[in-house]
Design a protein around this motif. Structure first.
Motif, PDB file in Angstrom:
ATOM      1  N   ALA A 102      -6.470   3.320   1.396  1.00 36.99           N
ATOM      2  CA  ALA A 102      -5.672   2.201   2.311  1.00 36.99           C
ATOM      3  C   ALA A 102      -5.563   2.707   3.566  1.00 36.99           C
ATOM      4  O   ALA A 102      -5.164   4.130   3.804  1.00 36.99           O
ATOM      5  CB  ALA A 102      -4.454   1.672   1.504  1.00 36.99           C
ATOM      6  N   SER A 151       0.910  -1.102   0.113  1.00 38.94           N
ATOM      7  CA  SER A 151       0.141   0.174  -0.163  1.00 38.94           C
ATOM      8  C   SER A 151       0.898   1.159  -0.160  1.00 38.94           C
ATOM      9  O   SER A 151       0.532   2.265  -0.672  1.00 38.94           O
ATOM     10  CB  SER A 151      -0.924  -0.051   1.211  1.00 38.94           C
ATOM     11  OG  SER A 151      -2.042  -0.848   1.302  1.00 38.94           O
ATOM     12  N   LEU A 165      -3.049   6.762   0.967  1.00 39.57           N
ATOM     13  CA  LEU A 165      -2.722   5.717   2.168  1.00 39.57           C
ATOM     14  C   LEU A 165      -2.741   6.778   3.614  1.00 39.57           C
ATOM     15  O   LEU A 165      -2.242   7.672   3.301  1.00 39.57           O
ATOM     16  CB  LEU A 165      -1.412   5.240   1.980  1.00 39.57           C
ATOM     17  CG  LEU A 165      -0.785   4.363   3.505  1.00 39.57           C
ATOM     18  CD1 LEU A 165      -1.679   3.154   3.475  1.00 39.57           C
ATOM     19  CD2 LEU A 165       0.622   3.966   3.182  1.00 39.57           C
TER      20      LEU A 165
END
Length: 174
Positions: free
Chosen positions: A146, A37, A114
């Motif tokens: 994420a 990620s 992220l």
């Protein structure tokens, strides 16, 4: 129950061995940097740590060196926060005693790949107990990207989540 878990974990966080913490922080930073990620992300959001929290500065420096855009939170109202670009010389201490950006434009959450999410305690399903303001649960409720957290082994606790709690997708625990 959450209050007692929060208090107990905060007490352990405050008395942890600083040398061991620093070594563990470096190990967890390396694990985040190797995570798919993180590797895929162009824009990451993290937090500026309180003294007892995971030291995110290593992550920030590595992400900036890799050419990633790094964002950090700023509180903009009761229970509300946004993420702004991290600029080392443009930080001020917030009401909560943590550093936050003094200037900058909020980045739309859809543009964040992220989010590195802080927390005091986490259960095995990725639900977290934070500092009690609900800022991250509100922000993550409709966040499409994420999420990852880094915690020390003693922060793993069993508790029942509440309907407003939002789990983190990945928890790195050392």
């Amino acid at each position: 129950m959450k209050e007692s878990i929060r208090a107990a974990v905060l007490q352990v966080l405050d008395i942890q061995d600083r040398e061991h913490k620093a070594a563990t922080d470096k190990e967890m930073t390396a694990l985040v940097l190797a995570h798919p990620s993180y590797q895929a992300a162009q824009t990451i959001a993290t937090y500026l740590p309180m003294d007892h929290e995971f030291d995110s500065y290593g992550l920030i420096e590595a992400a900036q060196a890799a050419g990633k855009r790094v964002l950090v939170p700023k509180v903009v109202g009761p229970g509300q926060m946004v993420f702004l670009p991290y600029v080392a010389g443009q930080l001020v201490e917030s009401y909560f005693g943590v550093l936050e950006p003094s200037t900058g434009q909020a980045v739309d959450k859809a543009d964040i790949d992220l989010i590195h999410v802080p927390g005091v305690a986490f259960n095995d399903r990725g639900y977290r107990i934070g500092h009690g303001g609900g800022y991250y649960d509100r922000y993550l409720a409709d966040y499409p990207g994420a999420t990852i957290s880094t915690i020390y082994d003693f922060q793993r606790k069993e508790f029942s989540e509440e309907s407003h709690d939002i789990p983190v997708q990945e928890v790195i625990c050392r």
